[in-house]
Scaffold this motif. Structure first.
Motif, PDB file in Angstrom:
ATOM      1  N   THR A 100       0.813  -1.214   0.000  1.00 40.64           N
ATOM      2  CA  THR A 100       0.000   0.000   0.000  1.00 40.64           C
ATOM      3  C   THR A 100       0.850   1.269   0.000  1.00 40.64           C
ATOM      4  OG1 THR A 100      -0.162  -0.066   2.425  1.00 40.64           O
ATOM      5  CG2 THR A 100      -1.924  -1.144   1.175  1.00 40.64           C
ATOM      6  N   THR A 101       2.145   1.138  -0.249  1.00 36.03           N
ATOM      7  CA  THR A 101       3.045   2.291  -0.220  1.00 36.03           C
ATOM      8  C   THR A 101       3.444   2.680  -1.633  1.00 36.03           C
ATOM      9  OG1 THR A 101       3.890   1.688   1.953  1.00 36.03           O
ATOM     10  CG2 THR A 101       5.268   3.141   0.636  1.00 36.03           C
ATOM     11  N   PHE A 102       3.460   3.983  -1.865  1.00 35.85           N
ATOM     12  CA  PHE A 102       3.892   4.520  -3.151  1.00 35.85           C
ATOM     13  C   PHE A 102       4.695   5.790  -2.906  1.00 35.85           C
ATOM     14  CE2 PHE A 102      -0.278   6.239  -2.259  1.00 35.85           C
ATOM     15  CZ  PHE A 102      -0.184   7.584  -2.609  1.00 35.85           C
ATOM     16  N   CYS A 103       5.273   6.334  -3.972  1.00 39.81           N
ATOM     17  CA  CYS A 103       6.145   7.500  -3.867  1.00 39.81           C
ATOM     18  C   CYS A 103       5.652   8.591  -4.812  1.00 39.81           C
ATOM     19  CB  CYS A 103       7.565   7.071  -4.230  1.00 39.81           C
ATOM     20  SG  CYS A 103       8.824   8.314  -3.911  1.00 39.81           S
ATOM     21  N   VAL A 104       5.701   9.852  -4.346  1.00 42.85           N
ATOM     22  CA  VAL A 104       5.362  11.002  -5.184  1.00 42.85           C
ATOM     23  C   VAL A 104       6.464  12.049  -5.050  1.00 42.85           C
ATOM     24  CG1 VAL A 104       2.852  10.691  -5.100  1.00 42.85           C
ATOM     25  CG2 VAL A 104       3.962  12.077  -3.356  1.00 42.85           C
ATOM     26  N   ASP A 160      11.554  17.111  -3.228  1.00 43.30           N
ATOM     27  CA  ASP A 160      11.554  15.979  -2.301  1.00 43.30           C
ATOM     28  C   ASP A 160      10.668  14.864  -2.844  1.00 43.30           C
ATOM     29  OD1 ASP A 160      13.151  17.387  -0.532  1.00 43.30           O
ATOM     30  OD2 ASP A 160      11.572  17.740   0.936  1.00 43.30           O
ATOM     31  N   LYS A 161      10.987  13.647  -2.443  1.00 41.52           N
ATOM     32  CA  LYS A 161      10.132  12.503  -2.761  1.00 41.52           C
ATOM     33  C   LYS A 161       9.491  12.061  -1.446  1.00 41.52           C
ATOM     34  CE  LYS A 161      13.120  11.342  -6.558  1.00 41.52           C
ATOM     35  NZ  LYS A 161      14.035  12.441  -6.306  1.00 41.52           N
ATOM     36  N   LEU A 162       8.200  11.816  -1.486  1.00 42.24           N
ATOM     37  CA  LEU A 162       7.457  11.423  -0.291  1.00 42.24           C
ATOM     38  C   LEU A 162       7.024   9.976  -0.413  1.00 42.24           C
ATOM     39  CD1 LEU A 162       5.114  14.548   0.002  1.00 42.24           C
ATOM     40  CD2 LEU A 162       7.356  14.199   1.074  1.00 42.24           C
ATOM     41  N   LEU A 163       7.250   9.193   0.645  1.00 37.51           N
ATOM     42  CA  LEU A 163       6.680   7.855   0.719  1.00 37.51           C
ATOM     43  C   LEU A 163       5.312   8.007   1.361  1.00 37.51           C
ATOM     44  CD1 LEU A 163       9.648   5.599   1.874  1.00 37.51           C
ATOM     45  CD2 LEU A 163       8.692   5.858  -0.403  1.00 37.51           C
ATOM     46  N   VAL A 164       4.313   7.399   0.741  1.00 40.78           N
ATOM     47  CA  VAL A 164       2.930   7.556   1.169  1.00 40.78           C
ATOM     48  C   VAL A 164       2.325   6.171   1.354  1.00 40.78           C
ATOM     49  CG1 VAL A 164       0.695   8.563   0.566  1.00 40.78           C
ATOM     50  CG2 VAL A 164       2.803   9.673  -0.203  1.00 40.78           C
ATOM     51  N   ASP A 165       1.640   5.969   2.478  1.00 37.82           N
ATOM     52  CA  ASP A 165       0.992   4.685   2.770  1.00 37.82           C
ATOM     53  C   ASP A 165      -0.516   4.881   2.757  1.00 37.82           C
ATOM     54  OD1 ASP A 165       0.009   2.279   3.774  1.00 37.82           O
ATOM     55  OD2 ASP A 165       1.656   2.045   5.204  1.00 37.82           O
ATOM     56  N   SER A 166      -1.182   4.230   1.824  1.00 40.97           N
ATOM     57  CA  SER A 166      -2.637   4.377   1.697  1.00 40.97           C
ATOM     58  C   SER A 166      -3.405   3.531   2.707  1.00 40.97           C
ATOM     59  CB  SER A 166      -3.080   4.023   0.275  1.00 40.97           C
ATOM     60  OG  SER A 166      -2.787   2.674  -0.013  1.00 40.97           O
ATOM     61  N   GLY A 217      -3.427   8.911   0.765  1.00 41.95           N
ATOM     62  CA  GLY A 217      -2.673   8.247   1.812  1.00 41.95           C
ATOM     63  C   GLY A 217      -1.975   9.236   2.723  1.00 41.95           C
ATOM     64  N   VAL A 218      -1.290   8.683   3.724  1.00 40.62           N
ATOM     65  CA  VAL A 218      -0.572   9.472   4.724  1.00 40.62           C
ATOM     66  C   VAL A 218       0.924   9.410   4.424  1.00 40.62           C
ATOM     67  CG1 VAL A 218      -0.002   9.604   7.193  1.00 40.62           C
ATOM     68  CG2 VAL A 218      -2.340   9.069   6.486  1.00 40.62           C
ATOM     69  N   VAL A 219       1.577  10.571   4.469  1.00 43.96           N
ATOM     70  CA  VAL A 219       3.011  10.638   4.219  1.00 43.96           C
ATOM     71  C   VAL A 219       3.750  10.015   5.418  1.00 43.96           C
ATOM     72  CG1 VAL A 219       4.986  12.196   3.885  1.00 43.96           C
ATOM     73  CG2 VAL A 219       2.778  12.711   2.803  1.00 43.96           C
ATOM     74  N   THR A 220       4.653   9.083   5.130  1.00 43.38           N
ATOM     75  CA  THR A 220       5.402   8.402   6.186  1.00 43.38           C
ATOM     76  C   THR A 220       6.863   8.818   6.233  1.00 43.38           C
ATOM     77  OG1 THR A 220       5.851   6.513   4.743  1.00 43.38           O
ATOM     78  CG2 THR A 220       3.888   6.376   6.168  1.00 43.38           C
ATOM     79  N   ASN A 221       7.433   9.197   5.085  1.00 43.03           N
ATOM     80  CA  ASN A 221       8.848   9.560   5.028  1.00 43.03           C
ATOM     81  C   ASN A 221       9.082  10.592   3.942  1.00 43.03           C
ATOM     82  OD1 ASN A 221       8.878   6.416   5.793  1.00 43.03           O
ATOM     83  ND2 ASN A 221      10.614   7.414   6.751  1.00 43.03           N
ATOM     84  N   ILE A 222      10.110  11.399   4.150  1.00 38.80           N
ATOM     85  CA  ILE A 222      10.575  12.350   3.149  1.00 38.80           C
ATOM     86  C   ILE A 222      11.946  11.880   2.685  1.00 38.80           C
ATOM     87  CG2 ILE A 222      11.238  14.749   2.699  1.00 38.80           C
ATOM     88  CD1 ILE A 222       9.525  15.487   5.187  1.00 38.80           C
ATOM     89  N   LEU A 223      12.132  11.781   1.384  1.00 37.45           N
ATOM     90  CA  LEU A 223      13.420  11.381   0.804  1.00 37.45           C
ATOM     91  C   LEU A 223      14.006  12.593   0.110  1.00 37.45           C
ATOM     92  CD1 LEU A 223      12.325   7.980  -0.772  1.00 37.45           C
ATOM     93  CD2 LEU A 223      13.315   8.370   1.497  1.00 37.45           C
ATOM     94  N   ARG A 224      15.247  12.926   0.459  1.00 36.32           N
ATOM     95  CA  ARG A 224      15.872  14.123  -0.107  1.00 36.32           C
ATOM     96  C   ARG A 224      17.366  13.884  -0.247  1.00 36.32           C
ATOM     97  NH1 ARG A 224      15.113  17.827   4.041  1.00 36.32           N
ATOM     98  NH2 ARG A 224      13.021  18.111   3.219  1.00 36.32           N
ATOM     99  N   ASN A 225      17.908  14.311  -1.385  1.00 33.97           N
ATOM    100  CA  ASN A 225      19.362  14.309  -1.548  1.00 33.97           C
ATOM    101  C   ASN A 225      19.912  15.578  -0.947  1.00 33.97           C
ATOM    102  OD1 ASN A 225      19.341  11.905  -2.994  1.00 33.97           O
ATOM    103  ND2 ASN A 225      19.148  12.944  -4.946  1.00 33.97           N
ATOM    104  N   LEU A 226      21.026  15.468  -0.248  1.00 38.00           N
ATOM    105  CA  LEU A 226      21.656  16.651   0.322  1.00 38.00           C
ATOM    106  C   LEU A 226      22.687  17.214  -0.614  1.00 38.00           C
ATOM    107  CD1 LEU A 226      22.115  15.480   4.005  1.00 38.00           C
ATOM    108  CD2 LEU A 226      20.323  16.900   3.057  1.00 38.00           C
TER     109      LEU A 226
END
Length: 172
Positions: free
Chosen positions: A83-87, A103-109, A163-172
């Motif tokens: 149930t997880t996807f990325c936007v 940023d890329k967000l992991l989202v769990d529906s 869905g609800v955002v669970t994580n933020i993915l970011r390159n530094l």
């Protein structure tokens, strides 16, 4: 009459036998990827070392050379793979929540949306990331940037929470 080739009853390995204990399927992959795919499959994904040493954010401390375990990034970041996807984020409405353009967000529906959660919602077909909240008892999608206005969730608007955002993915 002698037949050659084709499917024969009882031929081949019985299902459920062999290394994997289940039926298998042959696939074609480029030869240069075979070892990577085997490694990924046998180890359950990519794992990286997790050092037991703490990293000091103030004054430097003496580092220990000890790996505590190997972290599986899939298990660390994704609790519900089905149930997880990325936007990918565009815009600046959530910068005070630490969510920036690119940023890329992991989202769990599968996580129920609740007040205070950061969600991905489709309003009249347009996707947005906002915090779910209430103003004077009425539901709103709240930005985390004072330059943006809250979006009311009206009874006649088509709102679908992805869905609800669970994580933020970011390159530094």
């Amino acid at each position: 009459m002698i037949k050659h080739g084709g499917k024969r009853n009882g031929a081949g390995r019985p299902k459920g036998q062999g290394v994997y204990g289940t039926s298998t399927k042959a696939i074609r992959v480029p030869e240069h990827l075979v070892e990577d795919i085997k490694d990924f499959s046998m180890n359950g994904g990519y794992k990286i070392p997790f050092f037991s040493s703490m990293v000091e954010a103030g004054y430097p401390s003496l580092a220990e050379d000890h790996i505590e375990e190997m972290l599986d990034m899939n298990n660390l970041l994704i609790k519900n793979p089905d149930t997880t996807f990325c936007v990918k984020v565009t815009g600046l409405s959530m910068i005070d929540a630490g969510i920036y353009e690119g940023d890329k967000l992991l989202v769990d529906s599968s996580i129920p949306p609740a007040e205070g959660k950061i969600i991905i919602a489709a309003i009249d077909g347009m996707l947005t990331v906002k915090r779910l909240g209430y103003i004077k008892g009425k539901p709103f999608l709240l930005p985390e940037n004072p330059n943006f206005n809250p979006i009311p969730i009206l009874e006649n608007s088509e709102v679908h929470i992805w869905g609800v955002v669970t994580n933020i993915l970011r390159n530094l």
